[in-house]
Structure formats: structure tokens, C-alpha cells
Enzyme design. Structure first.
Site, PDB file in Angstrom:
ATOM      1  CE  LYS A 180       3.341 -12.740   9.455  1.00 36.83           C
ATOM      2  NZ  LYS A 180       2.329 -12.931   8.453  1.00 36.83           N
ATOM      3  CD  GLU A 255      17.988  -4.419   6.681  1.00 35.28           C
ATOM      4  OE1 GLU A 255      17.880  -3.257   6.219  1.00 35.28           O
ATOM      5  OE2 GLU A 255      18.941  -4.763   7.407  1.00 35.28           O
ATOM      6  CB  CYS A 289      12.281  -1.498   0.207  1.00 34.18           C
ATOM      7  SG  CYS A 289      13.556  -2.611  -0.386  1.00 34.18           S
ATOM      8  CD  GLU A 390       8.096   2.479   1.974  1.00 35.68           C
ATOM      9  OE1 GLU A 390       7.491   2.061   2.975  1.00 35.68           O
ATOM     10  OE2 GLU A 390       9.070   1.890   1.476  1.00 35.68           O
TER      11      GLU A 390
HETATM   12  N1  NAD Z   1      14.410  -2.665   3.350  1.00 31.98           N
HETATM   13  C1  NAD Z   1      14.068  -3.764   2.715  1.00 31.98           C
HETATM   14  O1  NAD Z   1      14.876  -4.642   2.434  1.00 31.98           O
HETATM   15  C2  NAD Z   1      12.629  -3.974   2.325  1.00 31.98           C
HETATM   16  C3  NAD Z   1      12.319  -4.941   1.371  1.00 31.98           C
HETATM   17  C4  NAD Z   1      10.975  -5.140   1.021  1.00 31.98           C
HETATM   18  C5  NAD Z   1       9.963  -4.398   1.626  1.00 31.98           C
HETATM   19  N2  NAD Z   1      10.307  -3.465   2.555  1.00 31.98           N
HETATM   20  C6  NAD Z   1       9.259  -2.644   3.173  1.00 31.98           C
HETATM   21  O2  NAD Z   1       8.122  -3.446   3.484  1.00 31.98           O
HETATM   22  C7  NAD Z   1       6.946  -2.642   3.471  1.00 31.98           C
HETATM   23  C8  NAD Z   1       5.867  -3.338   2.673  1.00 31.98           C
HETATM   24  O3  NAD Z   1       5.641  -4.619   3.164  1.00 31.98           O
HETATM   25  P1  NAD Z   1       4.401  -5.003   4.107  1.00 31.98           P
HETATM   26  O4  NAD Z   1       3.231  -4.146   3.781  1.00 31.98           O
HETATM   27  O5  NAD Z   1       4.251  -6.491   4.021  1.00 31.98           O
HETATM   28  O6  NAD Z   1       4.950  -4.600   5.547  1.00 31.98           O
HETATM   29  P2  NAD Z   1       4.294  -4.888   6.969  1.00 31.98           P
HETATM   30  O7  NAD Z   1       5.180  -4.250   7.971  1.00 31.98           O
HETATM   31  O8  NAD Z   1       2.863  -4.546   6.998  1.00 31.98           O
HETATM   32  O9  NAD Z   1       4.364  -6.479   7.116  1.00 31.98           O
HETATM   33  C9  NAD Z   1       5.588  -7.173   7.098  1.00 31.98           C
HETATM   34  C10 NAD Z   1       5.408  -8.486   7.835  1.00 31.98           C
HETATM   35  O10 NAD Z   1       5.143  -8.221   9.205  1.00 31.98           O
HETATM   36  C11 NAD Z   1       3.944  -8.871   9.595  1.00 31.98           C
HETATM   37  N3  NAD Z   1       3.268  -8.088  10.629  1.00 31.98           N
HETATM   38  C12 NAD Z   1       2.282  -7.173  10.468  1.00 31.98           C
HETATM   39  N4  NAD Z   1       1.901  -6.670  11.663  1.00 31.98           N
HETATM   40  C13 NAD Z   1       2.667  -7.267  12.593  1.00 31.98           C
HETATM   41  C14 NAD Z   1       2.772  -7.151  13.997  1.00 31.98           C
HETATM   42  N5  NAD Z   1       1.979  -6.327  14.696  1.00 31.98           N
HETATM   43  N6  NAD Z   1       3.693  -7.912  14.627  1.00 31.98           N
HETATM   44  C15 NAD Z   1       4.511  -8.721  13.932  1.00 31.98           C
HETATM   45  N7  NAD Z   1       4.460  -8.893  12.601  1.00 31.98           N
HETATM   46  C16 NAD Z   1       3.551  -8.175  11.932  1.00 31.98           C
HETATM   47  C17 NAD Z   1       3.156  -8.980   8.318  1.00 31.98           C
HETATM   48  O11 NAD Z   1       2.155  -9.980   8.420  1.00 31.98           O
HETATM   49  C18 NAD Z   1       4.239  -9.318   7.330  1.00 31.98           C
HETATM   50  O12 NAD Z   1       4.570 -10.677   7.388  1.00 31.98           O
HETATM   51  C19 NAD Z   1       7.381  -1.319   2.860  1.00 31.98           C
HETATM   52  O13 NAD Z   1       7.547  -0.367   3.881  1.00 31.98           O
HETATM   53  C20 NAD Z   1       8.721  -1.643   2.213  1.00 31.98           C
HETATM   54  O14 NAD Z   1       9.579  -0.558   2.070  1.00 31.98           O
HETATM   55  C21 NAD Z   1      11.606  -3.232   2.918  1.00 31.98           C
HETATM   56  O1  DO4 Z   2      11.764  -4.251  -1.750  1.00 33.70           O
HETATM   57  C1  DO4 Z   2      12.944  -4.322  -1.456  1.00 33.70           C
HETATM   58  C2  DO4 Z   2      13.933  -5.197  -2.140  1.00 33.70           C
HETATM   59  C3  DO4 Z   2      14.475  -4.485  -3.335  1.00 33.70           C
HETATM   60  C4  DO4 Z   2      15.157  -5.372  -4.274  1.00 33.70           C
HETATM   61  O2  DO4 Z   2      15.346  -6.542  -4.045  1.00 33.70           O
HETATM   62  C5  DO4 Z   2      15.611  -4.769  -5.522  1.00 33.70           C
HETATM   63  O3  DO4 Z   2      15.562  -3.546  -5.674  1.00 33.70           O
HETATM   64  O4  DO4 Z   2      16.052  -5.538  -6.401  1.00 33.70           O
END
Ligand code: NAD
Ligand code: DO4
Length: 487
Positions: A180, A255, A289, A390
Site C-alpha cells: 500500500k 521505521e 527522515c 519533527e
Molecule cells: N525511518 C525511516 O526510514 C523513514 C523513511 C522515510 C520517511 N519516514 C517518516 O515518514 C513520515 C512521513 O511520511 P508520511 O507522511 O507518508 O507518514 P504517514 O505515517 O502519514 O503515512 C505512512 C503510510 O501509512 C499509511 N497510513 C496512514 N494512516 C494509517 C493508518 N491509520 N493505518 C495504517 N496505515 C496508515 C499512509 O497512507 C502511508 O502509506 C515522517 O515522519 C518521516 O520521518 C521515516
Molecule cells: O526518509 C528517509 C530515508 C532517508 C534516505 O534514504 C537518505 O537519507 O538517503
């Protein structure tokens, strides 16, 4: 939004077929660079659509799991070749859909190709160990079994790399997948799945269902036939997913967010530190992130670092992500822009001093998109929201300290622990930082962002479920160890 008549509609991919949702509803995605540019629309799926995808993945898992690693690798190599041949088109779609600059989008798509090839190579690597038994007539060894059906839930900020760095290891280790993608970048996600489909993966091995997180994401987390969930996204959603999967005894990997510090020590190469802070904090409009958001500088180099930083930030060209001259694109959506602007207001209200930026960009083409100025604050104290939460935007918080010890204490004084970096030429300071910094990724004389596909990646504290993904670490989540005793 209203979907325009000529908008390309992307379908779900279930059991080897492209299909409409039974809802007959779609969600349209417009470009944050120019909201008149409608990138495409995706299915607004229902739980019933998801049920079908999970059933397909369940019925495909035995045959797929029984193939040799080498046979599974062939499909991944084919997907890599197809993605490579479509790099320009898919990168352009990503740049339009979520606003990452075209150069960065191309880099990410190339990274997707490399990840697929890396995990294809895993098909021929060892999976276990021979362990001496206390019985001289027995042979004891470990092997690994796939989990079965894996649910992959991904964010919008790396719409090619993250779906691939989760799906490719899941598949090579013998699992089937229901993915998804984040709705905000689901057209790009659908194009990635087209590459898998065109590589000829057997029906049901990889499935994609688009739609709302609360419906499709939560549906995956709750479903008893989904053996593992790998999630990347925000802490709020991640924690909820973890609890749902735990409640039914499934395996999960989360993550999540970061609030990543950079420490600039008094003996740092200041130009290097300035360039890396700008690249780490402001590339991708701060929407990584791993993005730098707290810049902790020793007092004796503070003024020179600050002056050079501001001078460089002033030169940043913000604009449409498709234009060559653009260094920083827009925020990825109106909601994201509003979040960034609200943190800027909080920073001002809490008493931080705005050095540069702080405003939405308006006038001319800016009026059609979600543009914000790159922003730097100073006088930020640790209890302020901009020091703790964040933001996921192009906002840097400068903090002055008198010693490395004070800097490290500040750097660790947040709930997150994803990535961190230090700029110093002193080996003792480097080692102290490596030892004492509470982060899953620590970098020395390099920006806080930048993940290498062959190395483990994940956070400490609230940034992760304490698991790791990518590199050889991925096998730990996507398989279960079986200890075998033969006599
Ligand atoms: N640590 C890492 O590797 C990493 C990498 C990239 C992004 N991020 C984090 O992701 C966040 C940004 O991404 P985002 O805005 O898409 O995050 P989000 O949590 O809003 O959404 C992530 C995914 O979860 C789904 N989702 C939303 N609500 C849900 C629910 N109630 N139940 C199940 N699934 C649900 C979304 O549709 C999407 O596919 C930031 O906090 C960023 O730091 C972390
Ligand atoms: O958003 C998280 C992934 C970060 C990443 O892939 C990078 O820093 O290259």
C-alpha cells in the site's frame, strides 16, 4: 479534488491483473509545484479489494517460497532492467507528484535499480550456519523460512526507493507481498509496480492496493493472513500499526521519524560543515527522515559558521521541481506546507530568532504551488517545539554550546534517534561522538542524510521498532530462523 477528464487513471494490481476498485472511486494527485498539473489518479480501494489481494498473495506463497533463490533473483533482475529503462519517465513522475527535484528523483530511481540488483544477488548468498552438535552422530544447522505474506506500507517522501527496499528483500527471501503506497505519491508507486508486473512475476506474488491509510493500511495491519508488516512513516501511525499487529501475534517492523542533529566542533572544517548542513537539512525540501534539523555549534566557531550558512541559504533557488535551475522544490502538499508554516510561527512565538526565510513564497508561478523559503532560526532552546518535534520541512534550528559534552547532551535530549553527524578533525571527538550519540546512523564529516543500500538502516529510541532494514540486516525481518537437527 475533481478528476479532470483526460487524467490517467492507475489501477490496483491484484493476482497478476490490473483492476478497478469495487468502489469505482479514484483519488487524483496534483503536482505541488503547480497544482494545475494533474499527475494522475489512483483507486480509492475498499477492504474487499484488499481481501482479494491478500487472498492472492496467500495462495501464491507456497509455490514462490519453493523456488530457488536463483530463480527468484531472475525476476528481480528483470524488474531492475525495466525500471532502469524507464528511469527518466518514472523520475519525472516522482518530481511532478511529490516535488522532489528532477536530479534527486533520478538519483532515487537509479538507487531503486541498484537495490533490486543487490537483493537479486542475495538469492545466491548463504542463509545459515552449521553449528556443532553435542551428539557426534548428528548434523545441526540453521536455515531460514519466509514469513509468508508481507504487508508493505510506505510513505510519500521516497516513493521509489522505500517500496523497493522493502519489497525486494521480502520477495528474494521467498515471501509474497501486498503493498500500500502512500496516496500522495501513489502514481509513482504504481509505475514501480508496473516494472514488477512487466518482469513477469507469477500471479499473486506481488500485489498493490491503493487507498486511504485508515482503510487499506489498517486493513493490512489487522488481517490475520498477513504474516508480517513492514512500515515506514510517522510515529503516530507506526505505533498504532505496531499495536494492531502485536495484538494478533504478527511480526512488524516500524521505521519512523527523526529530529537529526549535526554537531559542529570548534576544530571543524567550517566550509564542509556549512555545505553538509545545507545539503542534509534542505535538500528534498527537508522532507527526509534523516534530514538535519538541529545544528549544534561550538561557541568559538558559531559566528563564522552562522555567517557562511546564511550566505549560502540566501543563494538557494526555490522553484518548480522540473526546472534545471531549481535547487529546492515545494513542500509536497498543502498540508505539509501548513505544518511547516505552523512550526515557523511556533518558533517565533516561543522566542527563537528568525535569521532568514520563514515565509510562504508567493507571486508568479509560486502562487500555483506550495513553496516555502528555506528557514534558519537561532537562539533555539531545547524545550521549544522546533527543537523537539519533527517538522519535515526546510527549517534549521541553530543552538550554541560551549563544549562537545554539552553538544552531545543536547543532541541526545530528544525522543528520536535516527541519524546524527559531527564535524570535527579531532579523532578523540569523533570516537566520543560515535560511542555516545544515541542514533542508528552516525556520520562523521558527512551530512546526516544519505543511506547506503548495502548497510543496515534504522533508528534508536522512538525512531524505530529497534529493527533494521536494508543490506544483510533485511533477512532478519523477512525470514524466521529454523534450527535443524539431523541424525
Ligand atoms: N525511518 C525511516 O526510514 C523513514 C523513511 C522515510 C520517511 N519516514 C517518516 O515518514 C513520515 C512521513 O511520511 P508520511 O507522511 O507518508 O507518514 P504517514 O505515517 O502519514 O503515512 C505512512 C503510510 O501509512 C499509511 N497510513 C496512514 N494512516 C494509517 C493508518 N491509520 N493505518 C495504517 N496505515 C496508515 C499512509 O497512507 C502511508 O502509506 C515522517 O515522519 C518521516 O520521518 C521515516
Ligand atoms: O526518509 C528517509 C530515508 C532517508 C534516505 O534514504 C537518505 O537519507 O538517503
Amino acid at each position: 479534488m475533481t478528476v479532470k477528464a483526460n487524467t490517467q487513471i492507475f489501477l490496483n494490481y491484484v493476482d497478476g491483473e490490473w483492476c478497478e476498485s469495487i468502489s469505482k472511486e479514484v483519488i487524483g494527485n496534483e503536482s505541488p509545484s503547480n497544482t494545475e498539473d494533474v499527475v494522475g489518479s489512483v483507486q480509492k480501494s475498499t477492504r474487499k479489494d484488499l481481501e482479494e489481494a491478500i487472498a492472492a498473495a496467500k495462495s501464491a506463497k507456497k509455490k514462490w517460497g519453493n523456488l530457488t533463490g536463483n530463480e527468484r533473483a531472475d525476476y528481480l533482475y528483470k524488474a531492475a532492467d525495466i525500471l532502469e529503462s524507464r528511469l527518466e519517465e518514472i523520475a519525472t513522475c516522482m518530481a511532478r507528484e511529490m516535488g522532489k527535484t528532477l536530479a534527486e528523483s533520478k538519483g532515487e530511481t537509479a538507487r531503486g535499480v541498484a537495490i533490486l540488483r543487490y537483493y537479486a544477488g542475495e538469492g545466491l548468498r548463504k542463509v545459515g550456519d552449521v553449528i556443532p552438535s553435542t551428539d557426534s552422530e548428528a548434523l545441526m544447522f540453521t536455515t531460514r523460512a519466509p514469513l509468508g505474506v508481507v504487508g508493505v506500507i510506505t510513505p510519500w517522501n521516497f516513493p521509489v526507493a522505500i517500496p523497493i527496499w522493502k519489497s525486494a528483500p521480502a520477495l528474494i527471501y521467498g515471501n509474497t507481498v501486498v503493498i500500500k503506497p502512500a496516496t500522495e505519491a501513489a502514481v509513482t508507486g504504481a509505475k514501480v509496480i508496473e516494472c514488477f508486473a512487466d518482469a513477469g512475476f507469477p500471479s499473486g506474488v506481488i500485489n498493490m492496493v491503493t487507498g486511504q491509510g485508515s482503510v487499506i493500511g489498517q486493513g493490512l495491519a489487522d488481517h490475520p493472513d498477513v504474516n508480517g508488516i513492514t512500515f515506514t512513516g510517522s510515529n503516530k501511525v507506526g505505533r498504532q500499526i505496531g499495536q494492531s499487529v502485536l495484538a494478533r501475534g504478527g511480526k512488524y517492523q516500524l521505521e519512523m521519524g527523526g529530529k537529526n542533529p549535526v554537531i559542529v566542533a570548534s576544530d571543524a572544517d567550517i566550509d564542509l560543515a556549512v555545505n553538509a548542513t545545507i545539503s542534509g537539512g534542505l535538500r528534498s525540501t527537508g522532507q527526509k527522515c534523516t534530514a538535519t534539523s538541529r545544528v549544534i555549534v561550538q561557541s568559538d566557531v558559531y559566528e563564522s559558521f552562522k555567517d557562511k550558512l546564511i550566505e549560502k541559504v540566501r543563494e538557494i533557488k526555490v522553484g518548480n521541481s522540473l526546472l534545471d535551475e531549481t535547487w529546492m522544490g515545494p513542500s509536497s502538499s498543502e498540508g505539509q506546507l501548513d505544518t511547516v508554516l505552523s512550526y515557523i510561527r511556533k518558533g517565533i512565538n516561543e522566542g527563537a530568532e528568525l535569521l532568514i526565510g520563514g515565509e510562504r513564497l508567493t507571486g508568479g508561478d509560486y502562487d500555483n504551488g506550495y513553496y516555502v523559503q528555506p528557514t534558519v532560526f537561532e537562539g533555539v532552546t531545547n524545550e521549544m517545539a522546533i527543537a523537539q518535534e519533527e517538522i519535515f520541512g526546510p527549517v534549521l534550528a541553530l543552538m550554541k554550546v560551549n563544549s562537545l559534552e554539552e553538544g552531545l547532551q543536547l543532541a541526545n535530549d530528544v525522543e528520536y534517534g535516527l541519524s546524527a553527524s559531527i564535524f570535527t578533525t579531532n579523532i578523540k571527538k569523533m570516537l566520543t561522538f560515535i560511542n555516545d550519540m544515541e542514533a542508528g546512523l552516525v556520520r562523521v564529516n558527512a551530512e546526516s542524510a544519505g543511506v547506503e543500500l548495502q548497510a543496515p538502516f534504522g533508528g534508536m529510541k522512538q525512531s524505530s521498532s529497534h529493527s533494521r532494514e536494508q543490506g544483510q540486516a533485511a533477512i532478519e525481518f523477512f525470514t524466521a530462523i529454523k534450527t535443524v537437527f539431523v541424525k
